[in-house]
Motif scaffolding. Structure first.
Motif, mmCIF file in Angstrom:
data_model
loop_
_atom_site.group_PDB
_atom_site.id
_atom_site.type_symbol
_atom_site.label_atom_id
_atom_site.label_comp_id
_atom_site.label_asym_id
_atom_site.label_seq_id
_atom_site.Cartn_x
_atom_site.Cartn_y
_atom_site.Cartn_z
ATOM 1 N N ALA A 1 8.903 73.296 2.463
ATOM 2 C CA ALA A 1 10.171 74.009 2.296
ATOM 3 C C ALA A 1 9.832 75.612 1.523
ATOM 4 O O ALA A 1 8.943 75.219 0.456
ATOM 5 C CB ALA A 1 11.266 73.362 1.240
ATOM 6 N N ASN B 1 19.177 83.529 -3.306
ATOM 7 C CA ASN B 1 17.707 82.902 -2.824
ATOM 8 C C ASN B 1 18.131 82.342 -1.522
ATOM 9 O O ASN B 1 19.357 81.964 -1.147
ATOM 10 C CB ASN B 1 17.191 82.120 -3.925
ATOM 11 C CG ASN B 1 18.242 80.905 -4.160
ATOM 12 O OD1 ASN B 1 18.420 80.180 -3.519
ATOM 13 N ND2 ASN B 1 18.909 80.846 -5.440
ATOM 14 N N LEU C 1 10.763 78.944 -0.722
ATOM 15 C CA LEU C 1 11.998 79.406 -1.513
ATOM 16 C C LEU C 1 11.610 81.119 -1.362
ATOM 17 O O LEU C 1 10.611 81.477 -1.888
ATOM 18 C CB LEU C 1 11.956 78.856 -2.784
ATOM 19 C CG LEU C 1 13.080 79.624 -3.739
ATOM 20 C CD1 LEU C 1 14.384 79.474 -3.216
ATOM 21 C CD2 LEU C 1 12.796 79.280 -5.330
ATOM 22 N N THR D 1 13.782 75.151 4.988
ATOM 23 C CA THR D 1 12.928 74.075 5.382
ATOM 24 C C THR D 1 12.114 74.021 6.711
ATOM 25 O O THR D 1 12.412 74.787 7.692
ATOM 26 C CB THR D 1 13.740 72.580 5.520
ATOM 27 O OG1 THR D 1 14.236 72.715 6.604
ATOM 28 C CG2 THR D 1 14.242 72.550 4.159
ATOM 29 N N THR E 1 16.355 78.914 0.701
ATOM 30 C CA THR E 1 15.325 77.967 0.952
ATOM 31 C C THR E 1 15.366 77.652 2.440
ATOM 32 O O THR E 1 16.297 77.272 2.954
ATOM 33 C CB THR E 1 15.841 76.571 0.261
ATOM 34 O OG1 THR E 1 15.574 77.024 -1.119
ATOM 35 C CG2 THR E 1 14.426 75.671 0.543
ATOM 36 N N GLU F 1 13.081 84.234 -3.064
ATOM 37 C CA GLU F 1 14.062 84.644 -4.035
ATOM 38 C C GLU F 1 13.958 86.030 -4.393
ATOM 39 O O GLU F 1 12.937 86.558 -4.499
ATOM 40 C CB GLU F 1 13.418 83.675 -5.480
ATOM 41 C CG GLU F 1 14.374 83.843 -6.682
ATOM 42 C CD GLU F 1 13.692 82.895 -7.730
ATOM 43 O OE1 GLU F 1 14.495 82.231 -8.431
ATOM 44 O OE2 GLU F 1 12.467 82.776 -7.706
#
Length: 220
Positions: free
Chosen positions: A16, A55, A18, A59, A57, A20
């Motif tokens: 994953a 943000n 992130l 995967t 995320t 941001e």
């Protein structure tokens, strides 16, 4: 070209990424988050795209796309994303304010220095944007609360907040789709179902939707 600096990228576990952005969250930044999520869904090897507040995320399957390639995709796509974007639907939410449905309305009024009736007027006169869904299925975190209505969460959270309660938590407003513990200040309740797992579209609200609260009744 996007005027917003590229997101900071952090690996979460092995599968994953992130992405941001710096605070504060703004509608323009959130629109770019949604646009990046839409773009990323087209990349081979990417699984879920999970927008959050400022943000995103992603995967991914490490056997289908490696981290360096995914990072390059993000950084290449970012400056090409649209600066704005079409907002979602306008959804009107009827609310019974105060009384048993909004037991914290008087506390919000006391904190803000406004009358309960004025709290209701200002809360129901704004237009809100759904930034993300989270915490509970169908729980919409919305931007657009008039700053004078910002009220800290309760010092002692309730063990059970009734489903469909409308609350204020800090600088945001939201609706509890299900009965659950919670610390937001409850100012009203809506008859609308926010989450129906049997429906084709289980959540009433979606990221990007505009929301207006309609005062059906007020008890002060």
């Amino acid at each position: 070209m996007s005027g917003t600096p590229p997101p900071r990228l952090h690996l979460l576990g092995d599968a994953a990424l992130l992405c941001e952005l710096p605070a504060p969250a703004t509608l323009a930044q959130q629109q770019r988050i949604w646009a990046l999520a839409e773009r990323a869904r087209q990349w081979p090897g990417v699984g879920e795209t999970l927008p959050g507040m400022n943000n995103l995320t992603l995967t991914f399957d490490p056997t289908a796309i490696d981290l360096d390639t995914l990072t390059a995709h993000v950084l290449e796509a970012w400056p090409k994303l649209p600066a704005g974007g079409a907002l979602g639907r306008l959804v009107e939410i009827p609310v019974a304010y105060g009384g048993e449905h909004g037991p914290d309305l008087a506390d919000v009024a006391a904190h803000t220095g406004l009358t309960p009736a004025e709290v209701v007027r200002r809360h129901s006169s704004g237009e809100y944007i759904v930034y993300l869904l989270g915490f509970l299925p169908g729980f919409a975190f919305m931007g657009g609360l008039p700053p004078e209505l910002a009220t800290p969460r309760r010092a002692e959270p309730r063990t059970a907040v009734p489903a469909r309660s409308v609350g204020i938590g800090g600088e945001q407003t939201g609706i509890y789709p299900l009965a659950s513990p919670g610390g937001w200040q409850l100012i009203g309740r809506t008859p609308l179902e926010l989450f129906d797992p049997t429906a084709a579209s289980p959540t009433l609200l979606r990221p990007g939707d505009r929301v207006r609260f309609v005062a059906e009744s007020v008890q002060t």
